[in-house]
Each structure stands twice: as C-alpha cells, then as structure tokens.
Design a protein around this motif. Structure first.
Motif, PDB file in Angstrom:
ATOM      1  N   ARG A  98      42.074  27.578  44.591  1.00 34.59           N
ATOM      2  CA  ARG A  98      42.640  28.465  44.483  1.00 34.59           C
ATOM      3  C   ARG A  98      42.440  28.998  43.302  1.00 34.59           C
ATOM      4  NH1 ARG A  98      46.937  31.083  42.620  1.00 34.59           N
ATOM      5  NH2 ARG A  98      47.788  28.629  42.000  1.00 34.59           N
ATOM      6  N   ARG A  99      42.394  29.033  42.470  1.00 39.13           N
ATOM      7  CA  ARG A  99      41.941  30.146  41.446  1.00 39.13           C
ATOM      8  C   ARG A  99      40.499  29.603  42.128  1.00 39.13           C
ATOM      9  NH1 ARG A  99      44.918  26.914  36.208  1.00 39.13           N
ATOM     10  NH2 ARG A  99      47.389  28.072  36.533  1.00 39.13           N
ATOM     11  N   ALA A 100      39.678  28.907  42.187  1.00 39.64           N
ATOM     12  CA  ALA A 100      37.976  28.752  42.004  1.00 39.64           C
ATOM     13  C   ALA A 100      37.939  30.068  43.374  1.00 39.64           C
ATOM     14  CB  ALA A 100      38.010  27.194  42.595  1.00 39.64           C
ATOM     15  N   ARG A 101      38.270  29.663  44.799  1.00 39.07           N
ATOM     16  CA  ARG A 101      38.404  30.694  45.662  1.00 39.07           C
ATOM     17  C   ARG A 101      38.465  32.102  44.921  1.00 39.07           C
ATOM     18  NH1 ARG A 101      41.836  28.710  49.118  1.00 39.07           N
ATOM     19  NH2 ARG A 101      41.247  26.714  48.932  1.00 39.07           N
ATOM     20  N   LYS A 155      35.575  33.369  42.342  1.00 35.69           N
ATOM     21  CA  LYS A 155      34.333  33.866  43.681  1.00 35.69           C
ATOM     22  C   LYS A 155      34.969  34.909  43.987  1.00 35.69           C
ATOM     23  CE  LYS A 155      31.937  32.083  47.497  1.00 35.69           C
ATOM     24  NZ  LYS A 155      31.492  30.908  48.452  1.00 35.69           N
ATOM     25  N   ALA A 156      35.938  35.375  44.916  1.00 36.67           N
ATOM     26  CA  ALA A 156      36.272  36.100  46.074  1.00 36.67           C
ATOM     27  C   ALA A 156      36.141  37.974  44.019  1.00 36.67           C
ATOM     28  CB  ALA A 156      37.665  36.685  46.187  1.00 36.67           C
ATOM     29  N   ALA A 211      33.551  40.673  44.705  1.00 37.96           N
ATOM     30  CA  ALA A 211      34.121  42.498  44.943  1.00 37.96           C
ATOM     31  C   ALA A 211      33.943  43.334  43.662  1.00 37.96           C
ATOM     32  CB  ALA A 211      35.379  42.288  45.075  1.00 37.96           C
ATOM     33  N   ALA A 212      33.286  42.671  42.592  1.00 35.13           N
ATOM     34  CA  ALA A 212      32.087  42.679  41.005  1.00 35.13           C
ATOM     35  C   ALA A 212      31.116  43.086  41.607  1.00 35.13           C
ATOM     36  CB  ALA A 212      32.145  42.225  40.059  1.00 35.13           C
ATOM     37  N   ALA A 213      30.436  42.414  41.838  1.00 31.06           N
ATOM     38  CA  ALA A 213      29.371  42.631  42.573  1.00 31.06           C
ATOM     39  C   ALA A 213      28.732  43.891  43.474  1.00 31.06           C
ATOM     40  CB  ALA A 213      28.419  41.171  43.216  1.00 31.06           C
TER      41      ALA A 213
END
Length: 58
Positions: free
Chosen positions: A8-11, A14-15, A19-21
C-alpha cells in the motif's frame, strides 16, 4: 532473505511520484502568462514564415 515492503505504501509513493511529474508538466504548459504565450506563438509564426519564404519552387 528479501526485504519486506508494504505494498500500500509502495503504491501510494509511486502515485505521488507520477502526480508530481504531471504537476511539473502542467506548470510548464499552463503556468505562463498571456504575454509569454503570445510571444512564443509569434516566434513560431515568424520562424514558419521565414522557412516558407526560403523554399524553392519545384
């Protein structure tokens, strides 16, 4: 033995990165003033007209 990770933390991490990009791309695309957009469009139009004027007829 492999390191245990929380999926969950890894997902979520990554999100956040994607989102930052996306936010960076939006700042570049939409974060300009009207004058900057018009200046860029005028430069592109000027370059296009210069290139079209230098073409030889076949």
């Amino acid at each position: 033995m492999a390191e245990i990770i929380n999926l969950r933390r890894a997902r979520k991490a990554k999100a956040r990165i994607t989102a930052a990009a996306q936010a960076e791309a939006n700042r570049i695309a939409f974060g300009r003033t009207r004058a900057e957009r018009q200046a860029t469009a005028a430069d592109a139009d000027r370059a296009r007209r210069l290139l079209d004027g230098a073409k030889r007829e076949e």
